[in-house]
Design an enzyme around this catalytic site. Sequence first.
Site, short mmCIF file in Angstrom:
data_model
loop_
_atom_site.label_atom_id
_atom_site.label_comp_id
_atom_site.label_asym_id
_atom_site.label_seq_id
_atom_site.Cartn_x
_atom_site.Cartn_y
_atom_site.Cartn_z
CB CYS A 95 -0.95 0.10 1.20
SG CYS A 95 -2.14 -1.24 1.24
NE ARG A 136 4.70 1.82 0.07
CZ ARG A 136 5.72 1.70 0.90
NH1 ARG A 136 6.92 2.00 0.53
NH2 ARG A 136 5.52 1.27 2.13
CD1 TRP A 185 -0.10 -6.41 -2.93
CD2 TRP A 185 -0.41 -6.90 -0.77
NE1 TRP A 185 0.18 -7.75 -2.76
CE2 TRP A 185 0.00 -8.08 -1.45
CE3 TRP A 185 -0.66 -6.98 0.60
CZ2 TRP A 185 0.16 -9.31 -0.80
CZ3 TRP A 185 -0.51 -8.21 1.25
CH2 TRP A 185 -0.10 -9.35 0.54
CG ASN A 236 1.52 1.01 4.27
OD1 ASN A 236 1.28 -0.19 4.19
ND2 ASN A 236 2.75 1.50 4.22
N GLY A 237 -0.69 -0.64 6.44
CA GLY A 237 -0.40 -1.42 7.66
C GLY A 237 -1.60 -2.27 8.02
CD GLU A 296 16.38 -14.04 -8.02
OE1 GLU A 296 15.72 -14.24 -7.00
OE2 GLU A 296 16.29 -12.99 -8.69
CE LYS A 348 13.59 -11.60 -9.66
NZ LYS A 348 13.55 -12.07 -8.29
CD GLU A 370 8.91 -12.43 -8.25
OE1 GLU A 370 8.32 -11.95 -7.29
OE2 GLU A 370 10.14 -12.35 -8.37
CG HIS A 418 16.90 -37.61 -2.60
ND1 HIS A 418 17.22 -38.83 -2.07
CD2 HIS A 418 18.05 -37.06 -3.04
CE1 HIS A 418 18.54 -39.01 -2.17
NE2 HIS A 418 19.06 -37.95 -2.77
CE LYS A 428 11.54 -2.99 -6.15
NZ LYS A 428 11.83 -4.38 -6.50
#
Length: 592
Positions: A2, A28, A76, A100-101, A461, A465, A468, A484, A587
């Site tokens: 947010c 955000r 968000w 925000n929070g 990584e 990527k 997402e 395994h 982000k």
Amino acid sequence: MCGISSILSLNDDIMNDLIFSLERLEYRGYDSAGIAYLGTNSKLYRERAVGKIENLKEVVEKLNVKSNIGIGHTRWATHGKVTELNAHPHVCDGVAVVHNGIIENYQELKDKLITEGYVFESETDTEVISKLIAFHIKGGENFQSAFSSSLSKFVGTYAIVAICENEPNILLGAKMGSPMAIGLSNDQQNFHIASDAVALSSLTDKVTYLEEGDIVVAEKGKNLNYEIFNLNGEKVARDAIPNVVSLNDINQNGYESFMLKEIFEEVIVAKNTYDRFNCDIDIFKFRGISIIACGTSYYAGLLAKYWIEDIARIPVNVEIASEFRYKNPILPKDSLYVFVSQSGETIDTLCAMRLVKEAHINTVALVNVNNSSIAREADYVIQTVAGTEIGVASTKVFISQILSMLLMCVKKDSVDITTIEKNINIVLNKQHEFARIAEKIKNSRSLFYIGRGTNYPLSLEGALKIKELSYISAEGHPAGEIKHGPIAIVDESVHTIAIAPLDKHFKKTLSNSQEIFARNGKILLITTENARNLVSDFDKGDIDYIFLPNSDPLYYPFSITTAIHLVAYYTAKLKGGDVDKPRNLAKSVTVE
Ligand code: F6R
């Protein structure tokens, strides 16, 4: 997570700047966006739209708004689905707030407000804020007092900005656990409160970061004035510092996306990180090192573990911040604690750091955003000088994080930065090859990245990527672990990208790839030029190769990073998603 922004102005043309700053904050969160403002008649108006800010902008542009005070939000979603009703600002009896929070005790407050006759229209925790302020005003308090009284009831984290129809010259902000930056425009005509300095780039040359518990009260008379009060209600002064975020940082500069721009910046980021690396900490004084982070920053830590243990022979523990902080961690005092974060705002990393500080142990922050909460609270700061990263998926900062951690354990002049730069450049010039790989994997049912040694964290990584940005289910595994269990998934609809440069693991990773190939899995091999002859005995069939430049194996991770970022970029592009703003993400992760 947010973004909030607001303006109190001596003029009535705030709307362009308000929307501009919200657009800067879109990284955000981008589930919905909204604004509230007082018109020239001092009446409160609100506009909201689901989706990205461009949807809101379209609505607002048609209105030709005249206003000198307004607040805005890009969401968000935490509490409540992505709907217009849940979009901020939330409004009650002439009070509008953005937040925000998370207000953790919102249900209890909501229940009380319902008994007072308030009717809730959203599923959000934020709605209790506007209603509680309105309730206190109804009880006889002025706006500022009602705001403070309400804050004292909240448990959780917040950055809140509020306006009120009855007191049209006052803008209020409060910070607890979520970041908040304020600033006056250079011409002293506008006062801004926003989530960060990025929102204020080109609007204010200087920013002041509020501290935990601070309330800012801005008032418009003949001029604009503001005061900051701390948690105890005392008037305090907080330093204004230069806003180092430039317009150049936040422009796409001709690239078709921020992500592509940022991948292309990986060369200069490596060079800048090397040139400007500055660290006063002698890691060899410590008996152990703990690296604590989330997501891509965590993978950077995992990669650094291989280097630090191999080169410095110091045991390294790499921990996911959200797990570390709740497990009653053992905190040896002779260990070094490094907190890695691009944004410097990730709440779990920040809280993990606070936990270590409470044990009176010095903390080191490896952060990209100067003056972020983690940077301000750490005892020592090493900055990853990657510049502002706008693409929601972290790319160039990863390069800076791993190089910084390498430089912590080797002599700077022993690192051949020219080779690192040259090799990243060579990879960047192979774009058509990554586009070819992307074409192959775009319809994969599932995808594996496998590798050994430093190629294992790079596999994690690479897989992160892909998932997402392309929403393909992707997993990173140590190449030796595939048999395994994960190999059970393999069939002709599964692609495996094997990271196998010519290093000490090469043959073994190749064998693991053969095992997958034997079960009809499709193999894409990211290897190095010096292995060309060695891979030719691989069975003929659906196998593709990308050959990266040769170098000392120590430098392979840099060119491999750029390669896996390009694979993810081109795959996402083919799938048609928004590479800069993939669905469901944000982000700066300021909620737990
Ligand atoms: C993935 C990504 C995230 C972040 C994670 C931590 O592409 O960007 O996984 O790495 O949210 O964020 P920071 O580094 O800001 O603490």
